[in-house]
Motif scaffolding. Structure first.
Motif, PDB file in Angstrom:
ATOM      1  N   UNK A 164      20.504  40.577  48.822  1.00  0.00           N
ATOM      2  CA  UNK A 164      21.564  41.414  49.079  1.00  0.00           C
ATOM      3  C   UNK A 164      22.643  40.468  49.646  1.00  0.00           C
ATOM      4  N   UNK A 165      22.263  39.744  50.720  1.00  0.00           N
ATOM      5  CA  UNK A 165      23.117  39.057  51.464  1.00  0.00           C
ATOM      6  C   UNK A 165      23.540  37.350  50.711  1.00  0.00           C
ATOM      7  N   UNK A 166      22.810  37.053  49.734  1.00  0.00           N
ATOM      8  CA  UNK A 166      23.237  35.847  48.831  1.00  0.00           C
ATOM      9  C   UNK A 166      24.183  36.484  47.775  1.00  0.00           C
ATOM     10  N   UNK A 167      23.712  37.721  47.289  1.00  0.00           N
ATOM     11  CA  UNK A 167      24.761  38.343  46.250  1.00  0.00           C
ATOM     12  C   UNK A 167      26.001  38.494  46.731  1.00  0.00           C
ATOM     13  N   UNK A 168      26.169  38.847  47.918  1.00  0.00           N
ATOM     14  CA  UNK A 168      27.492  38.979  48.646  1.00  0.00           C
ATOM     15  C   UNK A 168      28.254  37.809  49.227  1.00  0.00           C
ATOM     16  N   UNK A 169      27.491  36.439  48.748  1.00  0.00           N
ATOM     17  CA  UNK A 169      28.287  35.255  49.211  1.00  0.00           C
ATOM     18  C   UNK A 169      27.781  34.683  50.453  1.00  0.00           C
ATOM     19  N   UNK A 170      26.817  35.550  51.186  1.00  0.00           N
ATOM     20  CA  UNK A 170      26.602  34.715  52.556  1.00  0.00           C
ATOM     21  C   UNK A 170      25.590  33.460  52.413  1.00  0.00           C
ATOM     22  N   UNK A 171      25.798  32.598  53.235  1.00  0.00           N
ATOM     23  CA  UNK A 171      25.021  31.154  53.199  1.00  0.00           C
ATOM     24  C   UNK A 171      23.938  31.288  54.359  1.00  0.00           C
ATOM     25  N   UNK A 172      22.778  30.985  54.232  1.00  0.00           N
ATOM     26  CA  UNK A 172      21.594  31.169  55.228  1.00  0.00           C
ATOM     27  C   UNK A 172      21.944  30.104  56.528  1.00  0.00           C
ATOM     28  N   UNK A 173      22.485  29.100  56.232  1.00  0.00           N
ATOM     29  CA  UNK A 173      22.699  28.093  57.336  1.00  0.00           C
ATOM     30  C   UNK A 173      23.791  28.612  58.151  1.00  0.00           C
ATOM     31  N   UNK A 174      24.641  29.558  57.750  1.00  0.00           N
ATOM     32  CA  UNK A 174      25.715  29.898  58.712  1.00  0.00           C
ATOM     33  C   UNK A 174      25.648  31.311  59.159  1.00  0.00           C
ATOM     34  N   UNK A 175      24.474  31.837  59.040  1.00  0.00           N
ATOM     35  CA  UNK A 175      24.079  33.134  59.783  1.00  0.00           C
ATOM     36  C   UNK A 175      22.853  33.150  60.678  1.00  0.00           C
ATOM     37  N   UNK A 176      23.212  33.289  61.974  1.00  0.00           N
ATOM     38  CA  UNK A 176      21.988  33.090  62.942  1.00  0.00           C
ATOM     39  C   UNK A 176      21.185  34.290  62.762  1.00  0.00           C
ATOM     40  N   UNK A 177      21.551  35.167  62.239  1.00  0.00           N
ATOM     41  CA  UNK A 177      20.573  36.467  62.128  1.00  0.00           C
ATOM     42  C   UNK A 177      20.052  36.455  60.657  1.00  0.00           C
ATOM     43  N   UNK A 178      19.906  35.487  60.027  1.00  0.00           N
ATOM     44  CA  UNK A 178      19.369  35.532  58.672  1.00  0.00           C
ATOM     45  C   UNK A 178      18.016  36.080  58.501  1.00  0.00           C
ATOM     46  N   UNK A 179      17.893  36.892  57.542  1.00  0.00           N
ATOM     47  CA  UNK A 179      16.388  37.397  57.155  1.00  0.00           C
ATOM     48  C   UNK A 179      16.120  38.480  58.190  1.00  0.00           C
ATOM     49  N   UNK A 180      16.901  38.812  58.829  1.00  0.00           N
ATOM     50  CA  UNK A 180      16.443  40.021  59.700  1.00  0.00           C
ATOM     51  C   UNK A 180      16.458  41.252  59.108  1.00  0.00           C
ATOM     52  N   UNK A 181      15.402  42.129  59.021  1.00  0.00           N
ATOM     53  CA  UNK A 181      15.309  43.468  58.378  1.00  0.00           C
ATOM     54  C   UNK A 181      15.896  44.330  59.237  1.00  0.00           C
ATOM     55  N   UNK A 182      16.648  45.623  58.681  1.00  0.00           N
ATOM     56  CA  UNK A 182      17.052  46.566  59.724  1.00  0.00           C
ATOM     57  C   UNK A 182      15.735  47.293  60.378  1.00  0.00           C
ATOM     58  N   UNK A 183      15.802  47.908  61.209  1.00  0.00           N
ATOM     59  CA  UNK A 183      14.542  48.574  62.147  1.00  0.00           C
ATOM     60  C   UNK A 183      14.086  49.925  61.053  1.00  0.00           C
ATOM     61  N   UNK A 184      15.012  50.580  60.295  1.00  0.00           N
ATOM     62  CA  UNK A 184      14.639  51.633  59.485  1.00  0.00           C
ATOM     63  C   UNK A 184      13.855  51.260  58.556  1.00  0.00           C
ATOM     64  N   UNK A 185      13.443  49.970  58.120  1.00  0.00           N
ATOM     65  CA  UNK A 185      12.599  49.364  57.053  1.00  0.00           C
ATOM     66  C   UNK A 185      11.428  48.810  57.599  1.00  0.00           C
ATOM     67  N   UNK A 186      11.174  49.320  58.854  1.00  0.00           N
ATOM     68  CA  UNK A 186      10.004  48.624  59.639  1.00  0.00           C
ATOM     69  C   UNK A 186       8.805  49.331  59.175  1.00  0.00           C
ATOM     70  N   UNK A 187       7.552  48.829  58.976  1.00  0.00           N
ATOM     71  CA  UNK A 187       6.450  49.582  58.368  1.00  0.00           C
ATOM     72  C   UNK A 187       5.746  50.213  59.750  1.00  0.00           C
ATOM     73  N   UNK A 188       4.752  51.120  59.216  1.00  0.00           N
ATOM     74  CA  UNK A 188       3.949  52.003  60.147  1.00  0.00           C
ATOM     75  C   UNK A 188       2.443  51.780  59.976  1.00  0.00           C
ATOM     76  N   UNK A 189       1.920  51.268  61.084  1.00  0.00           N
ATOM     77  CA  UNK A 189       0.545  50.974  60.961  1.00  0.00           C
ATOM     78  C   UNK A 189      -0.148  52.106  61.604  1.00  0.00           C
ATOM     79  N   UNK A 190      -1.130  52.809  60.944  1.00  0.00           N
ATOM     80  CA  UNK A 190      -1.821  53.970  61.593  1.00  0.00           C
ATOM     81  C   UNK A 190      -3.356  53.932  61.387  1.00  0.00           C
ATOM     82  N   UNK A 191      -3.778  53.503  62.467  1.00  0.00           N
ATOM     83  CA  UNK A 191      -5.198  53.169  62.543  1.00  0.00           C
ATOM     84  C   UNK A 191      -6.130  53.794  63.744  1.00  0.00           C
ATOM     85  N   UNK A 192      -7.518  53.747  63.396  1.00  0.00           N
ATOM     86  CA  UNK A 192      -8.562  54.481  64.259  1.00  0.00           C
ATOM     87  C   UNK A 192      -9.155  53.313  64.845  1.00  0.00           C
TER      88      UNK A 192
END
Length: 359
Positions: free
Chosen positions: A261-289
């Motif tokens: 999505x960032x690339x399609x919007x014209x962002x360049x990886x080497x210019x973005x210090x937060x490159x590749x960070x997912x929003x917290x609402x996309x974090x996964x859930x581990x449920x174990x015993x």
């Protein structure tokens, strides 16, 4: 001064513009030297974003240029083999967009040719560098789930119409979302679990007037594990991206890596210090015993690092590393896809023993 490797990029539609050029220009050891840009709109994008690159009209202007070190093929799947063969015969290093080829025989021929010519050949299975998959890989390797007995991964989208003129939606070799998105899922599964014993597939054309597969399910069989891979174009409600079920519990991951999505919007990886960070609402859930205690944790996603692909290529060229994505691994993805198509056609399970060579 370190050598800058000159890259000739063949294909400047979405593949070249979004998945290759931004990472090439961000690597100090690489130069985006020549690009096939036949359409006026492609030439305009190239001129605006990468003014030092040379626009060319023909493939030969790249393959036959003695200054080109690396040829990157970001075209429709039907010409991956012929272009890669031509570039290797011209003694160039070659990067091929996934899927590698349309057949295992073509892949085997290119692997042999690269070895004969002493040139690097690799395939852009960039989903290995996605934040979601990197997180899943970390969870599997941590063994907190115990043995994973059920693994589900999916690329679901919603587009209930056909894109006019889109080659992926035509009845062509290598078209359909099973070759497009399914190739990613197979590659990821092989990375996590190695060689499956067999594959069973369901391939369908569900949208009105569809000519290419737009819904797939692959079941890869292991001695103690079932791997289910899905893709469809009619999922209006978001579905879990990954779901893993182990003897000690489960891990479920929503959302999708943010890099595209960032690339399609014209962002360049080497210019973005937060490159590749997912929003917290996309974090996964581990449920174990664990130790007879129920433990439920939100797992922060790993950072997506698409730039690692070209950095690895540079390190291989400098004899400092081995290829992360070998052509034999990419070839095994194609063999699995071929077996899946055979499975659906013949309505049976297809054995994969002794047919995959990289795992």
């Amino acid at each position: 001064m370190q050598k800058k490797y000159k890259i000739g990029l063949i294909g400047f539609s979405i593949g070249g513009q979004v998945f290759h050029a931004p990472f090439i220009v961000g690597n100090p050891s690489l130069q985006l030297y020549k690009v096939t840009a036949r359409k006026p709109e492609q030439q305009q994008v190239l001129s605006n974003k990468y003014p030092s690159a040379i626009a060319v009209q023909t493939v030969d202007e790249i393959i036959n240029d003695p200054l080109v070190d690396i040829v990157v093929i970001a075209t429709s799947n039907d010409v991956h083999y012929s272009l890669a063969k031509g570039a290797l015969e011209a003694e160039k290093h070659v990067v091929v967009e996934k899927p590698f080829t349309n057949t295992t025989a073509e892949a085997d021929e290119l692997i042999a040719l690269a070895k004969q010519k002493g040139r690097i050949l690799t395939v852009h299975h960039n989903a290995r560098f996605h934040s979601d998959f990197k997180t899943v890989k970390k969870i599997v390797e941590s063994k907190r789930l115990g043995s994973v007995v059920n693994y589900q991964a999916r690329f679901d989208r919603f587009r209930n119409f056909l894109r006019e003129g889109a080659w992926r939606e035509q009845d062509l070799p290598g078209s359909g979302i099973h070759y497009d998105l399914g190739a990613h899922l197979i590659d990821q599964a092989l990375q996590l679990f190695g060689k499956p014993d067999a594959v069973f597939a369901d391939l369908r054309k569900q949208r009105e007037h569809a000519k290419a597969v737009d819904d797939f399910e692959f079941i890869l069989s292991y001695p103690t594990r079932k791997v289910s891979l899905f893709g469809q174009m009619l999922a209006k409600e978001p579905t879990p991206r990954f779901a893993l079920y182990g003897l000690k519990g489960s891990f479920v991951k929503p959302g999708i890596d943010p890099q595209e999505a960032l690339l399609r919007n014209g962002a360049l990886p080497h210019e973005d210090p937060n490159w590749g960070k997912e929003p917290t609402y996309n974090y996964g859930v581990l449920n174990i015993l664990e130790n007879r205690q129920d433990i439920r944790e939100t797992i922060p996603s790993e950072i997506g690092t698409g730039q690692d692909f070209y950095q690895n290529l540079v390190e291989v060229l400098h004899n400092k590393s081995e290829l992360i994505i070998t052509p034999k691994q990419a070839r095994d993805v194609i063999r699995t896809l071929e077996a899946a198509e055979q499975s659906w056609k013949e309505q049976r399970v297809i054995c994969l023993k002794d047919q995959l060579i990289a795992y």
